[in-house]
Design a protein around this motif. Structure first.
Motif, PDB file in Angstrom:
ATOM      1  N   PRO A  49      41.610  43.312  38.824  1.00  0.00           N
ATOM      2  CA  PRO A  49      40.011  42.281  39.707  1.00  0.00           C
ATOM      3  C   PRO A  49      39.907  41.265  38.918  1.00  0.00           C
ATOM      4  CG  PRO A  49      39.403  43.971  38.128  1.00  0.00           C
ATOM      5  CD  PRO A  49      41.104  44.143  38.595  1.00  0.00           C
ATOM      6  N   GLY A  50      39.600  39.942  39.602  1.00  0.00           N
ATOM      7  CA  GLY A  50      39.085  38.685  38.234  1.00  0.00           C
ATOM      8  C   GLY A  50      37.414  38.827  38.996  1.00  0.00           C
ATOM      9  N   THR A  51      36.189  39.190  38.872  1.00  0.00           N
ATOM     10  CA  THR A  51      34.603  38.657  38.716  1.00  0.00           C
ATOM     11  C   THR A  51      33.703  38.181  38.038  1.00  0.00           C
ATOM     12  OG1 THR A  51      34.112  40.800  38.170  1.00  0.00           O
ATOM     13  CG2 THR A  51      35.132  41.492  39.907  1.00  0.00           C
ATOM     14  N   SER A  72      37.017  33.462  46.031  1.00  0.00           N
ATOM     15  CA  SER A  72      37.766  32.296  45.904  1.00  0.00           C
ATOM     16  C   SER A  72      39.365  32.463  45.779  1.00  0.00           C
ATOM     17  CB  SER A  72      37.009  31.395  44.493  1.00  0.00           C
ATOM     18  OG  SER A  72      37.713  30.073  44.443  1.00  0.00           O
ATOM     19  N   GLY A  73      39.709  31.163  45.772  1.00  0.00           N
ATOM     20  CA  GLY A  73      41.370  31.603  45.160  1.00  0.00           C
ATOM     21  C   GLY A  73      41.454  31.000  43.518  1.00  0.00           C
ATOM     22  N   GLY A  74      42.334  30.963  43.037  1.00  0.00           N
ATOM     23  CA  GLY A  74      42.515  30.169  41.894  1.00  0.00           C
ATOM     24  C   GLY A  74      42.073  31.107  40.409  1.00  0.00           C
ATOM     25  N   SER A  75      42.939  32.264  40.986  1.00  0.00           N
ATOM     26  CA  SER A  75      42.416  32.757  39.441  1.00  0.00           C
ATOM     27  C   SER A  75      41.318  32.837  38.832  1.00  0.00           C
ATOM     28  CB  SER A  75      44.160  32.724  39.241  1.00  0.00           C
ATOM     29  OG  SER A  75      44.204  34.026  37.766  1.00  0.00           O
ATOM     30  N   VAL A 106      24.845  34.123  41.605  1.00  0.00           N
ATOM     31  CA  VAL A 106      25.877  34.049  42.282  1.00  0.00           C
ATOM     32  C   VAL A 106      26.941  35.147  41.814  1.00  0.00           C
ATOM     33  CG1 VAL A 106      26.884  32.182  43.627  1.00  0.00           C
ATOM     34  CG2 VAL A 106      24.679  32.150  43.232  1.00  0.00           C
ATOM     35  N   PRO A 107      27.546  36.607  42.124  1.00  0.00           N
ATOM     36  CA  PRO A 107      28.205  36.893  41.903  1.00  0.00           C
ATOM     37  C   PRO A 107      29.595  36.463  42.366  1.00  0.00           C
ATOM     38  CG  PRO A 107      26.992  38.164  42.136  1.00  0.00           C
ATOM     39  CD  PRO A 107      26.376  37.119  42.484  1.00  0.00           C
ATOM     40  N   GLY A 108      30.762  37.061  41.658  1.00  0.00           N
ATOM     41  CA  GLY A 108      31.576  36.238  42.900  1.00  0.00           C
ATOM     42  C   GLY A 108      33.193  36.745  42.423  1.00  0.00           C
ATOM     43  N   ALA A 109      34.342  36.973  43.124  1.00  0.00           N
ATOM     44  CA  ALA A 109      35.564  37.814  43.241  1.00  0.00           C
ATOM     45  C   ALA A 109      36.855  36.446  43.537  1.00  0.00           C
ATOM     46  CB  ALA A 109      35.299  38.969  44.023  1.00  0.00           C
ATOM     47  N   ILE A 110      37.558  36.638  42.845  1.00  0.00           N
ATOM     48  CA  ILE A 110      38.787  35.778  42.984  1.00  0.00           C
ATOM     49  C   ILE A 110      40.743  36.144  42.921  1.00  0.00           C
ATOM     50  CG2 ILE A 110      38.011  34.014  41.789  1.00  0.00           C
ATOM     51  CD1 ILE A 110      40.405  36.204  40.096  1.00  0.00           C
ATOM     52  N   LEU A 111      41.299  35.283  43.806  1.00  0.00           N
ATOM     53  CA  LEU A 111      42.597  36.178  44.021  1.00  0.00           C
ATOM     54  C   LEU A 111      43.117  35.152  43.594  1.00  0.00           C
ATOM     55  CD1 LEU A 111      43.552  33.820  46.576  1.00  0.00           C
ATOM     56  CD2 LEU A 111      42.211  34.999  48.130  1.00  0.00           C
ATOM     57  N   PHE A 112      44.505  35.281  43.010  1.00  0.00           N
ATOM     58  CA  PHE A 112      45.523  34.435  42.616  1.00  0.00           C
ATOM     59  C   PHE A 112      46.240  34.166  43.203  1.00  0.00           C
ATOM     60  CE2 PHE A 112      49.574  34.141  40.255  1.00  0.00           C
ATOM     61  CZ  PHE A 112      48.856  32.958  39.275  1.00  0.00           C
ATOM     62  N   ASP A 113      46.542  32.729  43.939  1.00  0.00           N
ATOM     63  CA  ASP A 113      47.405  31.817  44.347  1.00  0.00           C
ATOM     64  C   ASP A 113      48.010  30.456  43.845  1.00  0.00           C
ATOM     65  OD1 ASP A 113      44.726  30.123  44.406  1.00  0.00           O
ATOM     66  OD2 ASP A 113      44.481  30.361  46.430  1.00  0.00           O
ATOM     67  N   LEU A 114      47.861  30.672  42.115  1.00  0.00           N
ATOM     68  CA  LEU A 114      48.261  29.716  41.633  1.00  0.00           C
ATOM     69  C   LEU A 114      49.908  29.622  41.602  1.00  0.00           C
ATOM     70  CD1 LEU A 114      46.097  30.317  38.420  1.00  0.00           C
ATOM     71  CD2 LEU A 114      46.098  28.226  39.983  1.00  0.00           C
ATOM     72  N   LEU A 115      50.925  30.223  42.462  1.00  0.00           N
ATOM     73  CA  LEU A 115      52.201  30.475  42.682  1.00  0.00           C
ATOM     74  C   LEU A 115      52.427  30.330  43.896  1.00  0.00           C
ATOM     75  CD1 LEU A 115      53.065  32.609  39.986  1.00  0.00           C
ATOM     76  CD2 LEU A 115      53.056  29.573  39.132  1.00  0.00           C
ATOM     77  N   ASN A 116      51.537  29.595  44.650  1.00  0.00           N
ATOM     78  CA  ASN A 116      51.818  29.347  46.286  1.00  0.00           C
ATOM     79  C   ASN A 116      52.685  28.080  47.003  1.00  0.00           C
ATOM     80  OD1 ASN A 116      49.328  28.020  46.351  1.00  0.00           O
ATOM     81  ND2 ASN A 116      48.361  29.126  47.856  1.00  0.00           N
ATOM     82  N   GLY A 117      53.171  27.274  45.866  1.00  0.00           N
ATOM     83  CA  GLY A 117      53.431  26.163  46.348  1.00  0.00           C
ATOM     84  C   GLY A 117      53.150  25.062  46.619  1.00  0.00           C
ATOM     85  N   GLY A 118      51.328  24.820  45.965  1.00  0.00           N
ATOM     86  CA  GLY A 118      50.706  23.690  46.569  1.00  0.00           C
ATOM     87  C   GLY A 118      51.136  23.120  44.705  1.00  0.00           C
ATOM     88  N   ALA A 119      49.425  21.761  44.552  1.00  0.00           N
ATOM     89  CA  ALA A 119      50.143  21.351  43.299  1.00  0.00           C
ATOM     90  C   ALA A 119      48.931  21.851  42.313  1.00  0.00           C
ATOM     91  CB  ALA A 119      49.259  20.330  43.780  1.00  0.00           C
ATOM     92  N   LYS A 120      49.190  22.798  41.018  1.00  0.00           N
ATOM     93  CA  LYS A 120      48.075  23.229  40.515  1.00  0.00           C
ATOM     94  C   LYS A 120      47.717  22.298  39.108  1.00  0.00           C
ATOM     95  CE  LYS A 120      47.882  26.312  43.245  1.00  0.00           C
ATOM     96  NZ  LYS A 120      48.799  26.151  44.077  1.00  0.00           N
ATOM     97  N   ASP A 121      48.320  21.123  39.009  1.00  0.00           N
ATOM     98  CA  ASP A 121      48.167  20.274  37.780  1.00  0.00           C
ATOM     99  C   ASP A 121      46.845  19.594  37.447  1.00  0.00           C
ATOM    100  OD1 ASP A 121      48.654  18.265  39.847  1.00  0.00           O
ATOM    101  OD2 ASP A 121      50.134  17.366  38.733  1.00  0.00           O
TER     102      ASP A 121
END
Length: 331
Positions: A49-51, A72-75, A106-121
């Motif tokens: 998890p990421g929280t 949120s996305g973004g790890s 404001v608690p939150g949690a994230i998912l990993f989408d850093l390698l999904n083909g989008g620009a992360k630069d």
């Protein structure tokens, strides 16, 4: 039971949902905010998890109510979306009052989408801005599929996304679910046509195709996602909500029960490489009997299964996608 009028988590009166995304980034953020602070708790069953600020949701912690939740996305970068939401709430005068200080919770949690083909630069973390934008767009109507926290989500075989569903109980209590589905496992059975959640579908909310008539469905673990990246880029994060008056401890039990919905809709679920997490909230608008409390947990699990399938059903294609959409495979 029947769906609420919108078949969205916002059928629970007093809550709104906002989405913001960047299509070049292939990522985004989803915010749930209440008209008033609400009771909340959480349960984690994934191994990765990421929280942010989830400890304060434990039943033995002093905080009685919070102002918003973030998916949120973004790890780890995506946790900064909570800061953007906190900025917006503070400007609006929302938050826990301690002397002259206003502190939005404001608690939150994230998912990993850093390698999904989008620009992360990026040079500057974009998620704080996405969080604020999502908060500012919050409404009772919102889109599903490739939006918000579900923008860059992927399941084992097809694109994931953002999903939601609701149920109205016989006594009038409303239960709803909101999910960003990005699991290790598959949401569709082998062949990419039928949904594992099909036995719980109401009407044609995700195609009306019914259950897969095949047997031995859980033994095939084919994964286009695994072939595209390592097994660590995953997570299903969700919120379940009700207008019934629940304590923090009862909200936690609601979250525990809702995890059954992930297991029914995703195969496999709750793996060491998933960060599966469910927040549960109560707006405390309705008094209920003790016999209704277990039914709320059951309804939450049904809503979450359906919401996961709806996330995939509504996903749409975008340039640079690593995986196909369910709709394209079943046109």
């Amino acid at each position: 039971m029947q769906t609420g009028p919108k078949n969205l988590i916002t059928d629970v009166p007093g809550i709104r949902v906002g989405n913001a995304q960047n299509d070049v980034l292939k990522s985004g953020t989803t915010v749930l905010v209440g008209d008033e602070p609400f009771t909340a708790s959480v349960h984690v069953m994934g191994g990765a998890p990421g929280t942010r600020e989830t400890d304060l949701l434990a039943p033995d912690k002093m905080v009685a109510a919070i102002d918003a939740l973030v998916l949120s996305g973004g790890s780890a970068y995506g946790l900064d979306a909570c800061s953007g939401v906190a900025d917006g709430l503070r400007r609006a005068g929302r938050g826990f009052q301690l002397g002259d200080a206003t502190i939005p919770l404001v608690p939150g949690a994230i998912l990993f989408d850093l390698l999904n083909g989008g620009a992360k630069d990026w040079v500057e973390n974009p998620y704080r801005g996405l969080g604020l934008a999502a908060l500012e767009s919050a409404d009772t109507d919102f889109a599903l599929g490739t939006v918000g926290a579900g923008t860059g989500a992927l399941t084992a075989m097809v694109k994931g996304g953002l999903g939601s569903a609701s149920l109205r109980l016989p006594d009038g209590t409303t239960v709803g679910a909101l999910v960003a589905a990005n699991p290790v496992g598959a949401v569709t059975t082998p062949g990419d046509r039928h949904f594992y959640a099909a036995p719980f579908e109401l009407g044609n909310e995700f195609g009306g195709l019914g259950p897969d008539p095949s047997s031995g469905l859980g033994f095939s673990l084919e994964s286009r996602k695994l072939a595209s990246m390592s097994p660590r880029e995953n997570t299903t994060i969700a919120i379940v909500a009700t207008d019934a008056t629940l304590t923090k401890a009862q909200c936690q039990r609601m979250a525990v029960a809702a995890h059954d919905g992930i297991g029914r809709a995703t195969v496999p679920a709750h793996t060491p490489h998933d960060g599966d997490l469910v927040f549960a909230i109560s707006t405390a608008a309705r008094d209920i009997s003790d016999t209704t409390v277990p039914l709320i947990g059951h309804a939450a699990s049904l809503c979450l299964s359906r919401a996961i399938a709806r996330a995939v059903f509504h996903a749409t294609p975008a340039e640079g996608d690593l995986l196909p959409c369910w709709r394209d495979l079943n046109a």
